[in-house]
Write a protein that holds these residues in place. Structure first.
Motif, mmCIF file in Angstrom:
data_model
loop_
_atom_site.group_PDB
_atom_site.id
_atom_site.type_symbol
_atom_site.label_atom_id
_atom_site.label_comp_id
_atom_site.label_asym_id
_atom_site.label_seq_id
_atom_site.Cartn_x
_atom_site.Cartn_y
_atom_site.Cartn_z
ATOM 1 N N GLU A 27 0.852 -1.198 0.000
ATOM 2 C CA GLU A 27 0.000 0.000 0.000
ATOM 3 C C GLU A 27 0.887 1.246 0.000
ATOM 4 O O GLU A 27 1.991 1.228 0.560
ATOM 5 N N ASN A 72 -6.694 1.470 2.494
ATOM 6 C CA ASN A 72 -7.414 2.720 2.738
ATOM 7 C C ASN A 72 -6.966 3.824 1.776
ATOM 8 O O ASN A 72 -7.749 4.684 1.395
ATOM 9 N N ASN A 172 -12.081 -0.585 -1.518
ATOM 10 C CA ASN A 172 -11.474 -1.195 -0.339
ATOM 11 C C ASN A 172 -12.313 -0.915 0.888
ATOM 12 O O ASN A 172 -12.664 0.243 1.149
ATOM 13 N N GLU A 173 -12.646 -1.969 1.621
ATOM 14 C CA GLU A 173 -13.336 -1.844 2.915
ATOM 15 C C GLU A 173 -14.415 -0.765 2.910
ATOM 16 O O GLU A 173 -14.452 0.116 3.772
ATOM 17 N N TYR A 244 -7.550 -9.085 10.969
ATOM 18 C CA TYR A 244 -6.266 -8.936 11.680
ATOM 19 C C TYR A 244 -6.443 -9.409 13.114
ATOM 20 O O TYR A 244 -7.548 -9.367 13.654
ATOM 21 N N GLU A 292 -6.745 -9.370 2.859
ATOM 22 C CA GLU A 292 -5.924 -8.763 3.932
ATOM 23 C C GLU A 292 -6.021 -9.666 5.142
ATOM 24 O O GLU A 292 -7.123 -9.892 5.656
ATOM 25 N N GLN A 349 1.007 -6.711 5.315
ATOM 26 C CA GLN A 349 1.424 -6.358 3.981
ATOM 27 C C GLN A 349 2.769 -7.027 3.709
ATOM 28 O O GLN A 349 3.075 -8.008 4.401
#
Ligand code: AHR
Length: 499
Positions: A27, A72, A172-173, A244, A292, A349
């Protein structure tokens, strides 16, 4: 010593591993790009400014696909800022990470770099502050051969050949209130349907990933997936999952049980996908992109104190310990066991930002989590065999009864290799594992690699890079068709059988 028996049958297969489950993620945030993969002027940089030491460590991980540029970040990104002459690229305030982005790396440079490390790009488009039109333009820039405005722009920027990007993340999200351009499920579902439609009109060979929930714990989990699928089922190919973990309570047994959350999360999303499929009488199946996943919590406090609006701050720089490596090993086992539906997954990542690889001005080194990823990515390819384990369990607050043993068996018929991945989560006792392998004649044990450490909090650093490192010293034997292995307490193991 605890005992466990593993039952397997070479005719019962979960499925073929899609190599893209060993994907990762870069990212534009922190020092992932700037200072991580790219650092012009560094003694490690090549003629294009990309770090050769980092590239070598990435190459060794055999990462087939790398998600880019966020995260993000992508939800406020203007991809045009990152193409063309570098001198005229603007500096922007990135609202996702409160940092400055000078755009000296963009689509073309990243696509070239990914190729150089043996990876394909999984490109994310901005569906936060932008929409279908910009996504379609980026696709045209990347994949259209020539003769249109954006393809000719790419050519005039020095890239005659298209980048041939096959896999596209549509936002994304978008379920997360922290996301720029956050949407309701219905708003996002409509946007994604129209974006996917335009993109596939331009290039029918692309595959599209729609955002599922940002975690299993999201209040909208379940209804989000259903609504998005109702709106966009025909335009998408995969639904994404993100998750996560952190050992915030200092309860290692509980922390190590976390891969069971991933198990449940996948099962739940698969059920929702299949229920929408049934409702629609559709022949098409939606698969999972777990794009992710990782441990992420060590850096939370430090990140709260960072100065805003600097370029490439030391953001999300988790220093991983040995117990984190155990969980990463277990999550990879879980992903293997779901290879029939999980077709893409990205360790989030790759460099410096919650990453297996760290860099400084003086070098690059591997974190503890590098090792289970390295071995599973190299040897976890082939067919996953259905296994049933009889063994001891323990009680976890979040997950109920969980087995001390996590295991998966992968059979690579072409290479005549059977690889067993196993984690013993027992913090006090070794475990004796037996497995009847009489069906798999002619194999012998080639190696038994073990990752363990007396100290769960032990870390690998630039000055002490091998404190947690794998050893080929596992105790196992294969006699009269029965494999017997000792899985040391709190250990990750890979037992490789070849002919
Ligand atoms: O990987 C770090 C961040 O975690 C990503 O930018 C975002 O998608 C997720 O919340």
């Amino acid at each position: 010593m605890k005992k466990a028996v593993l039952h397997l049958d070479k005719y019962f297969k979960v499925g073929e591993v899609d190599k893209r489950i060993f994907g990762s993620f870069i990212e534009h945030g922190g020092r992932a790009v700037y200072g991580g993969i790219y650092q012009p002027g560094s003694p490690f940089a090549d003629e294009n400014g990309f770090r050769k030491d980092t590239a070598e460590l990435v190459r060794n991980l055999r990462v087939p696909v790398i998600r880019y540029p966020g995260g993000n970040f992508v939800s406020g990104y203007r991809w045009e800022d990152g193409v063309g002459p570098k001198a005229s690229r603007p500096v922007r305030a990135d609202l996702a990470w409160s940092s400055l982005e000078d755009n000296s790396v963009g689509t073309d440079e990243f696509a070239e770099w990914a190729k150089s490390v043996g990876s394909e790009v999984m490109m994310a488009v901005n569906l936060g502050t932008r929409g279908p039109e910009d996504a379609k333009n980026l696709l045209e820039y990347c994949n259209f051969p020539s003769g249109t405005y954006y393809s000719d722009l790419r050519i005039s920027n020095g890239y005659r050949e298209p980048h041939h990007i096959k896999l596209w993340c549509l936002g994304n999200e978008m379920d997360g209130p922290w996301q720029m351009g956050h949407k309701t499920a219905a708003e996002y579902g409509r946007t994604v349907a129209e974006t996917g439609r335009l993109m596939k009109m331009l290039d029918p060979s692309v595959e599209c990933v729609a955002c599922g929930s940002s975690s299993y714990g999201m209040p909208t989990f379940g209804s989000w997936e259903e609504t998005v699928l109702d709106e966009a089922y025909d335009q998408i190919d995969y639904l994404s999952l993100h998750q996560y973990f952190g050992n915030r309570e200092g309860d290692t047994a509980e922390f190590l049980a976390s891969n069971n959350v991933i198990d449940r999360f996948i099962n739940s999303v698969v059920s929702i996908c299949d229920s929408v499929q049934s409702k629609r009488h559709s022949k098409k199946r939606i698969n999972i992109s777990f794009d992710e996943w990782n441990v992420w919590y060590h850096s939370n406090e430090a990140d709260g104190k960072l100065k805003k609006w600097t370029k490439a701050p030391h953001l999300l720089e988790d220093v991983y310990n040995f117990e984190d490596a155990l969980l990463v090993g277990s999550i990879l086992i879980t992903l293997l066991r779901h290879c029939d539906r999980v077709k893409v997954a990205c360790l989030a990542q790759l460099v410096n930002v919650i990453a297996p690889i760290m860099t400084s001005d003086t070098g690059a080194w591997k974190q503890t989590i590098y090792y289970p990823f390295y071995y599973t990515s190299r040897y976890g390819r082939g067919k996953v065999l259905e296994t049933v384990a009889d063994g001891p369990v323990y009680e976890s607050k979040r997950c109920g009864k969980v087995p001390f043993l996590d295991s998966a068996a992968v059979w690579d018929e072409k290479k005549d290799a059977v690889t067993l991945f196993a984690v013993n989560k027992d913090l006090r006792e070794d475990m004796e594992l037996t497995c009847d392998l009489r069906q798999l004649e002619g194999y012998r044990i080639a190696e038994h690699v073990v990752l363990t450490n007396d100290d769960g909090k032990a870390v690998d650093t630039e000055s002490d890079p091998d404190r947690v490192a794998p050893r080929k010293n596992g105790v196992s034997k294969l006699e009269n068709g029965t494999l017997t292995a000792v899985l040391g307490k709190h250990s990750w193991n890979m037992i490789r059988l070849t002919k």
